[in-house]
Design a protein around this motif. Structure first.
Motif, PDB file in Angstrom:
ATOM      1  N   ASP A  62       0.809  -1.235   0.000  1.00  0.00           N
ATOM      2  CA  ASP A  62       0.000   0.000   0.000  1.00  0.00           C
ATOM      3  C   ASP A  62       0.836   1.276   0.000  1.00  0.00           C
ATOM      4  OD1 ASP A  62      -2.523  -1.149  -0.089  1.00  0.00           O
ATOM      5  OD2 ASP A  62      -2.600  -1.450   2.089  1.00  0.00           O
ATOM      6  N   GLU A  63       1.972   1.270  -0.680  1.00  0.00           N
ATOM      7  CA  GLU A  63       2.786   2.496  -0.727  1.00  0.00           C
ATOM      8  C   GLU A  63       3.254   2.730  -2.141  1.00  0.00           C
ATOM      9  OE1 GLU A  63       6.195   2.776   1.768  1.00  0.00           O
ATOM     10  OE2 GLU A  63       5.012   2.338   3.556  1.00  0.00           O
ATOM     11  N   THR A  64       3.095   3.978  -2.577  1.00  0.00           N
ATOM     12  CA  THR A  64       3.612   4.327  -3.902  1.00  0.00           C
ATOM     13  C   THR A  64       4.886   5.136  -3.697  1.00  0.00           C
ATOM     14  OG1 THR A  64       1.376   4.360  -4.718  1.00  0.00           O
ATOM     15  CG2 THR A  64       3.012   5.488  -6.060  1.00  0.00           C
ATOM     16  N   VAL A  65       5.965   4.708  -4.375  1.00  0.00           N
ATOM     17  CA  VAL A  65       7.259   5.378  -4.198  1.00  0.00           C
ATOM     18  C   VAL A  65       7.744   5.846  -5.565  1.00  0.00           C
ATOM     19  CG1 VAL A  65       9.630   5.082  -3.371  1.00  0.00           C
ATOM     20  CG2 VAL A  65       7.778   3.789  -2.292  1.00  0.00           C
ATOM     21  N   GLU A  66       8.245   7.076  -5.618  1.00  0.00           N
ATOM     22  CA  GLU A  66       8.745   7.638  -6.880  1.00  0.00           C
ATOM     23  C   GLU A  66      10.026   6.938  -7.319  1.00  0.00           C
ATOM     24  OE1 GLU A  66       7.407   9.953  -8.957  1.00  0.00           O
ATOM     25  OE2 GLU A  66       5.685   9.586  -7.650  1.00  0.00           O
ATOM     26  N   PRO A  79       3.955  -0.467  -7.071  1.00  0.00           N
ATOM     27  CA  PRO A  79       3.181  -0.658  -5.829  1.00  0.00           C
ATOM     28  C   PRO A  79       2.392  -1.972  -5.821  1.00  0.00           C
ATOM     29  CG  PRO A  79       2.055   0.866  -7.297  1.00  0.00           C
ATOM     30  CD  PRO A  79       3.337   0.483  -7.996  1.00  0.00           C
ATOM     31  N   LEU A  80       2.270  -2.555  -4.642  1.00  0.00           N
ATOM     32  CA  LEU A  80       1.361  -3.700  -4.448  1.00  0.00           C
ATOM     33  C   LEU A  80       0.441  -3.360  -3.281  1.00  0.00           C
ATOM     34  CD1 LEU A  80       3.584  -6.959  -4.550  1.00  0.00           C
ATOM     35  CD2 LEU A  80       2.352  -5.876  -6.429  1.00  0.00           C
ATOM     36  N   SER A  81      -0.839  -3.645  -3.422  1.00  0.00           N
ATOM     37  CA  SER A  81      -1.755  -3.423  -2.299  1.00  0.00           C
ATOM     38  C   SER A  81      -1.537  -4.542  -1.273  1.00  0.00           C
ATOM     39  CB  SER A  81      -3.208  -3.450  -2.791  1.00  0.00           C
ATOM     40  OG  SER A  81      -3.526  -4.773  -3.192  1.00  0.00           O
ATOM     41  N   ALA A  82      -2.054  -4.345  -0.060  1.00  0.00           N
ATOM     42  CA  ALA A  82      -1.917  -5.379   0.975  1.00  0.00           C
ATOM     43  C   ALA A  82      -2.567  -6.676   0.497  1.00  0.00           C
ATOM     44  CB  ALA A  82      -2.552  -4.892   2.265  1.00  0.00           C
ATOM     45  N   GLN A  83      -3.708  -6.528  -0.219  1.00  0.00           N
ATOM     46  CA  GLN A  83      -4.392  -7.734  -0.703  1.00  0.00           C
ATOM     47  C   GLN A  83      -3.549  -8.461  -1.771  1.00  0.00           C
ATOM     48  OE1 GLN A  83      -8.430  -7.079  -1.901  1.00  0.00           O
ATOM     49  NE2 GLN A  83      -8.738  -9.214  -2.478  1.00  0.00           N
ATOM     50  N   GLU A  84      -2.874  -7.667  -2.618  1.00  0.00           N
ATOM     51  CA  GLU A  84      -2.012  -8.299  -3.630  1.00  0.00           C
ATOM     52  C   GLU A  84      -0.806  -8.981  -2.999  1.00  0.00           C
ATOM     53  OE1 GLU A  84      -3.183  -5.295  -7.302  1.00  0.00           O
ATOM     54  OE2 GLU A  84      -1.478  -4.824  -6.023  1.00  0.00           O
ATOM     55  N   VAL A  85      -0.292  -8.396  -1.922  1.00  0.00           N
ATOM     56  CA  VAL A  85       0.821  -9.054  -1.228  1.00  0.00           C
ATOM     57  C   VAL A  85       0.341 -10.425  -0.735  1.00  0.00           C
ATOM     58  CG1 VAL A  85       2.376  -8.953   0.755  1.00  0.00           C
ATOM     59  CG2 VAL A  85       1.945  -6.893  -0.584  1.00  0.00           C
ATOM     60  N   THR A  86      -0.869 -10.453  -0.181  1.00  0.00           N
ATOM     61  CA  THR A  86      -1.421 -11.726   0.306  1.00  0.00           C
ATOM     62  C   THR A  86      -1.671 -12.715  -0.835  1.00  0.00           C
ATOM     63  OG1 THR A  86      -2.534 -10.496   2.039  1.00  0.00           O
ATOM     64  CG2 THR A  86      -3.311 -12.743   1.665  1.00  0.00           C
ATOM     65  N   GLU A  87      -2.269 -12.226  -1.917  1.00  0.00           N
ATOM     66  CA  GLU A  87      -2.749 -13.160  -2.947  1.00  0.00           C
ATOM     67  C   GLU A  87      -1.713 -13.459  -4.034  1.00  0.00           C
ATOM     68  OE1 GLU A  87      -7.482 -12.184  -2.397  1.00  0.00           O
ATOM     69  OE2 GLU A  87      -6.482 -11.514  -4.236  1.00  0.00           O
ATOM     70  N   TYR A  88      -1.081 -12.415  -4.545  1.00  0.00           N
ATOM     71  CA  TYR A  88      -0.105 -12.625  -5.637  1.00  0.00           C
ATOM     72  C   TYR A  88       1.242 -13.109  -5.095  1.00  0.00           C
ATOM     73  CZ  TYR A  88       4.094 -10.688  -7.888  1.00  0.00           C
ATOM     74  OH  TYR A  88       5.384 -10.505  -8.341  1.00  0.00           O
ATOM     75  N   TYR A  89       1.753 -12.426  -4.017  1.00  0.00           N
ATOM     76  CA  TYR A  89       3.113 -12.720  -3.543  1.00  0.00           C
ATOM     77  C   TYR A  89       3.125 -13.904  -2.572  1.00  0.00           C
ATOM     78  CZ  TYR A  89       7.386 -12.198  -0.792  1.00  0.00           C
ATOM     79  OH  TYR A  89       8.553 -12.461  -0.114  1.00  0.00           O
ATOM     80  N   GLU A  90       2.404 -13.753  -1.437  1.00  0.00           N
ATOM     81  CA  GLU A  90       2.425 -14.850  -0.455  1.00  0.00           C
ATOM     82  C   GLU A  90       1.626 -16.048  -0.955  1.00  0.00           C
ATOM     83  OE1 GLU A  90       2.871 -11.926   3.422  1.00  0.00           O
ATOM     84  OE2 GLU A  90       0.881 -12.578   2.814  1.00  0.00           O
ATOM     85  N   GLY A  91       0.563 -15.769  -1.711  1.00  0.00           N
ATOM     86  CA  GLY A  91      -0.329 -16.823  -2.183  1.00  0.00           C
ATOM     87  C   GLY A  91       0.211 -17.543  -3.414  1.00  0.00           C
TER      88      GLY A  91
END
Ligand code: ADP
Ligand code: F6P
Length: 469
Positions: A62-66, A79-91
């Motif tokens: 949930d952070e956008t960095v330049e 950026p990855l949302s918290a849900q994407e971290v759960t589903e795409y990365y950890e999942g």
């Protein structure tokens, strides 16, 4: 931190991870730390030499960095949302693909929403690359988290040269067929011009699968080219990855590292044998088996704790994924049980640390390690084994290596073990400790030569030359 130029990039590396992770401290201040894992160790020196842009996730949800400029190249955070971290990365990446690609050493789980998220995030990465790449640029996509990117990019930007390298093993077709979305993954990879693997076996496994896709002819045993129905050709080959051997050697030879090594050895009580292991805390690394074998050797009195310490460093990794939580508890219990069986207070049998350390501290640990132990149940390559060899001056030392690490193909002089065979592993540990200095030296010299003759620059150059041809 300096900002990036507005020019489009002619060379882009795209990986799930950036070389640095953004960490928010308790007081709200921001730090950037080195990201864990072999991919970053290998690609950092390549980017420092070649320049260009590295596109990847900065490790915080949930952070956008330049974008910013760093050590000679541009860093472009996705950026990855918290849900994407759960589903795409950890999942999907780390609870479906990771275990399946490592011979199902734990059961992979498949969930449709994880797959949807994997597709969404791959699309985001591909769109960012398409936006930043100059005409005819070379794009090098990395690893299992981004297998759909080559095809997505090919569709958006047919002018690009697209390479893909898989840092982890590629499983046999019989396991691969379990994946509900196997066809889309294989087609995703076939979007590249060149697909690289760590070993000939992995390349062969992929080639067999590709051969089964509609409209694909070849590759066969004598040829590493697949021809797609539109006539486009895809090369499939092994490129065993390596390290910046000279860089590690110079670091390990510095007076500061020597001094740190001296202090560490003293702190460990100056034992005559230090056995050392360092890994991300991952169930593929064979930590349970390694610790059990060494614990039994202490129990049986074959290792004497007055004289021998096992130093194990484990980097925190994927800490919210269930199997990693279970592993962490198991290792804590196992180490505690072995240390509490000791009859002296003077020194633990196992000095265990669950932390990441600066590279100079790691080099000092390699310096004090009389025996290096590397025991994966399955590993794409394993750079730790190569780092140990590059950091050693002293030939009177030994590398114990699992036959299931990709590195075993090149480092066949190591004391080879099967981590599933605890008695065999115990016997080999004792052999490595008790072998003659001449036998140990002969092995170390041969392996060191191999590591210095096949460096990370050779790896990158051979891949990129093949891609350019
Ligand atoms: P993987 O990519 O699966 O993590 P590798 O052995 O190929 O396995 O690479 C691991 C990399 O991470 C190596 O470069 C190693 O030096 C580094 N590393 C592992 N553990 C630590 C640690 N505790 N502190 C610092 N670096 C570590
Ligand atoms: O080399 C395998 C690998 O999974 C890389 O893709 C990854 O960057 C590294 O190990 C560390 O894992 P993670 O990025 O999940 O912390």
């Amino acid at each position: 931190m300096t900002s990036t130029s507005d020019d489009l990039a002619t060379f882009i590396v795209v990986a799930n991870r950036l070389p640095v992770d953004r960490v928010v401290n308790e007081d709200g201040s921001i730090d950037w730390t080195t990201s864990p894992g072999g991919l970053v160790t290998a690609l950092e020196p390549v980017m420092q030499r070649k320049g260009g842009a590295w596109i990847g996730w900065h490790g915080a949800p949930d952070e956008t960095v330049e974008p910013f400029h760093h050590e000679g190249y541009d860093i472009v955070p996705i950026p990855l949302s918290a849900q994407e971290v759960t589903e795409y990365y950890e999942g999907f990446s780390n609870a479906s693909l990771w275990p399946l690609y490592h011979d199902c050493v734990v059961d992979p789980e498949f969930h449709r929403e994880w797959w949807d998220s994997y597709r969404t995030v791959n699309t985001r990465f591909a769109e960012e690359v398409a936006k930043r790449a100059a005409k005819n640029a070379t794009v090098w996509v990395q690893d299992y988290q981004l297998q759909l990117v080559p095809r997505m990019l090919r569709e958006a930007r047919p002018d690009l040269k697209i390479g893909f390298f898989l840092h982890i093993p590629f499983p046999p077709i019989e396991l691969y067929q379990h994946i509900p979305w196997r066809g889309e993954l294989v087609d995703g990879l076939l979007g590249a011009d060149l697909i690289g693997f760590q070993t000939p076996g992995a390349a062969h496994n992929f080639a067999r699968l590709a051969h089964h896709r509609d409209g694909v002819t070849g590759p066969d045993d004598s040829d590493d080219i697949a021809t797609l129905s539109d006539g486009r050709v895809v090369k499939i080959k092994d490129f065993p990855i390596s390290i910046d051997a000279r860089g590690f050697h110079e670091l390990a030879s510095s007076p500061q590292v020597h001094q740190e090594a001296e202090e560490m050895r003293t702190e460990l009580g100056n034992p005559s044998t230090i056995i050392f292991g360092v890994d991300r805390l991952d169930y593929t690394k064979g930590l349970r088996q390694r610790i059990r074998a060494i614990g039994e050797l202490f129990d049986e009195g074959k290792l004497d704790q007055e004289d021998c310490v096992f130093l194990q460093l484990a980097t925190p990794s994927r800490e919210r994924v269930e199997e990693y939580k279970i592993l962490r508890n198991d290792i804590d219990l196992l180490v505690g049980r072995i240390n509490s069986a000791s009859d002296t207070l003077a020194r633990p049998r196992i000095a265990y640390r669950h932390t990441s350390v600066p590279r100079s501290t790691l080099a000092a640990m390699y310096q004090i390690a009389d025996i290096m132990i590397v025991t994966p149940l399955r590993d794409g390559m394993n750079l730790v084994a190569k780092e140990y060899l590059a950091c050693r001056d002293d030939d009177n030392s030994a590398l114990i290596l699992s036959e299931f690490a990709g590195a075993a193909l090149e480092l066949d002089e190591a004391y080879m073990i099967n981590p599933y065979d605890i008695d065999g592993m115990k016997a080999t540990i004792m052999k490595a400790i008790n072998d003659s200095p001449q036998a140990r030296a002969q092995k170390m010299r041969a392996m060191r030569q191999q590591v210095f003759a096949h460096t990370i620059d050779d790896w990158a150059d051979s891949f990129l030359t093949e891609l350019g041809e």
